[in-house]
Design an enzyme around this catalytic site. Structure first.
Site, PDB file in Angstrom:
ATOM      1  N   CYS A  86      34.823  17.261 -15.369  1.00 19.13           N
ATOM      2  CA  CYS A  86      35.736  18.406 -15.448  1.00 19.13           C
ATOM      3  C   CYS A  86      37.098  18.061 -14.837  1.00 19.13           C
ATOM      4  O   CYS A  86      37.840  17.291 -15.415  1.00 19.13           O
ATOM      5  CB  CYS A  86      35.082  19.634 -14.807  1.00 19.13           C
ATOM      6  SG  CYS A  86      35.893  21.176 -15.269  1.00 19.13           S
ATOM      7  N   HIS A 203      29.458  20.114 -17.089  1.00 17.93           N
ATOM      8  CA  HIS A 203      29.023  19.830 -15.710  1.00 17.93           C
ATOM      9  C   HIS A 203      27.547  19.419 -15.673  1.00 17.93           C
ATOM     10  O   HIS A 203      26.672  20.288 -15.541  1.00 17.93           O
ATOM     11  CB  HIS A 203      29.198  21.092 -14.854  1.00 17.93           C
ATOM     12  CG  HIS A 203      30.608  21.375 -14.477  1.00 17.93           C
ATOM     13  ND1 HIS A 203      31.182  20.866 -13.331  1.00 17.93           N
ATOM     14  CD2 HIS A 203      31.564  22.102 -15.084  1.00 17.93           C
ATOM     15  CE1 HIS A 203      32.439  21.275 -13.243  1.00 17.93           C
ATOM     16  NE2 HIS A 203      32.703  22.028 -14.287  1.00 17.93           N
ATOM     17  N   GLU A 205      25.876  18.224 -13.305  1.00 17.38           N
ATOM     18  CA  GLU A 205      25.237  18.577 -12.018  1.00 17.38           C
ATOM     19  C   GLU A 205      24.747  20.023 -12.014  1.00 17.38           C
ATOM     20  O   GLU A 205      23.920  20.396 -11.197  1.00 17.38           O
ATOM     21  CB  GLU A 205      26.201  18.319 -10.851  1.00 17.38           C
ATOM     22  CG  GLU A 205      27.290  19.353 -10.624  1.00 17.38           C
ATOM     23  CD  GLU A 205      28.473  19.238 -11.581  1.00 17.38           C
ATOM     24  OE1 GLU A 205      28.384  18.462 -12.556  1.00 17.38           O
ATOM     25  OE2 GLU A 205      29.477  19.945 -11.350  1.00 17.38           O
TER      26      GLU A 205
END
Lengths: 231, 82
Positions: A86, A203, A205
């Site tokens: 990002c 993302h 994660e």
């Protein structure tokens, strides 16, 4: 092996990445403040998401001109894997480590939602644990994720298979309707020419444990760790 | 000498400008038609240099190193004595 998590004023996905690396993947990771200049002790680096320097000037521009980026470039030259997520992707394009630029979303709105991504290449340190053509679920959260590169750059990137992920529908089809930001060719993630630097807007994660709704993202971190172990 | 530079940064012609497009559309809702509406950013930079040429060279460096992104932007520098 220790992976560096590069932090700037305004980074805010740093602790999520730390949690995933240490508690889910099970490797050592260390948060590194941007004032550090020596990254030799690290085997790889992740530049997490957030709003470095308030996204002032352009997203990622100010962070990309800090001294630590020279050390990140040195790591990249040495063949160590670097992943920018990002805002990290924006920092990598602004620093010239990756092609192109990330512009304001075509419909200028902050978009925070699940996306389906098609794995375009498994030939990279970040995607080796996937199957080519596989559709995975990873969320996005950004305002400036509209990937732009001029046509010559774009076609060279396609020839070299430098696109890692595209926004697709559930069946894996590239359509305008599922392009959340207007990116050229629905591009969500790309590699550098040496294939050891990747930037992506989604993302991973936030999709690294099934309790979060998807654990597809964990394989990007696992791929990276496996690559480091085999170097 | 004191100089003031006014730096204008804009997207290259033909590139999508979502902010400009949104403002254009809003004006149309108010009954104003425009052929095109593009946004730009202006930075006002005061600096001290020996000559206007040197001041302009400095500001040009600033544009190339940080203020503009050559992939997507054009810029102009308007320099005068402050």
């Amino acid at each position: 092996m220790t992976i560096a998590i590069i932090e700037f004023g305004g980074s805010n996905c740093n602790l999520d990445v730390l949690h995933v690396l240490e508690d889910v993947v099970g490797v050592d990771a260390e948060r590194v403040w941007y004032k550090e200049t020596d990254l030799d002790r690290f085997e790889g680096a992740i530049i997490p998401g957030g709003f470095s320097y308030g996204d002032y000037l352009r997203s990622g521009a100010i962070a990309s001109r800090t001294p630590i980026i020279n050390s990140v470039k040195k790591m990249a030259d040495e063949g160590k894997p670097i992943m920018g997520i990002c805002n990290g992707f924006q920092i990598l394009t602004e620093s010239g480590l990756l092609n192109g630029a990330l512009m304001t979303n075509k419909y200028p709105k902050f978009r925070c939602e699940w996306t389906n991504l098609r794995v375009e290449t498994t030939d990279s340190p970040f995607t080796s644990a996937f199957k080519e053509g596989e559709v995975i679920r990873i969320p996005i959260a950004h305002m400036d994720g509209n990937f732009y590169a001029d046509e010559a750059t774009l076609s060279a990137m396609e020839d070299e298979k430098l696109v890692t992920f595209r926004y697709v529908d559930k069946e894996g089809r590239v359509t305008d309707e599922v392009n959340p930001n207007g990116s050229q060719e629905n591009i969500a993630g790309i590699l550098n020419g040496k294939r050891n630097v990747m930037g992506l807007m989604p993302h991973p994660e936030r999709a690294a444990e099934s309790i979060l709704g998807s654990n597809d993202g964990i394989r990007m971190f696992q791929s990276m760790v496996e690559y480091i172990n085999n170097r | 000498m004191q100089y003031r530079a006014e730096v204008t940064i804009e997207l290259k012609p033909g590139m999508l400008d979502p902010e400009g497009t949104t403002i254009k559309r809003a004006l149309e809702h108010l009954g104003y038609h425009t052929n095109e509406l593009r946004t730009s950013k202006r930075y006002i930079i005061d600096l001290e240099e020996e000559s206007a040429e040197r001041a302009e060279k400095k500001v040009d460096e600033m544009c190339q190193k940080l203020i503009a992104n050559p992939i997507i932007h054009n810029y102009t520098i308007d320099m005068r004595e402050a």
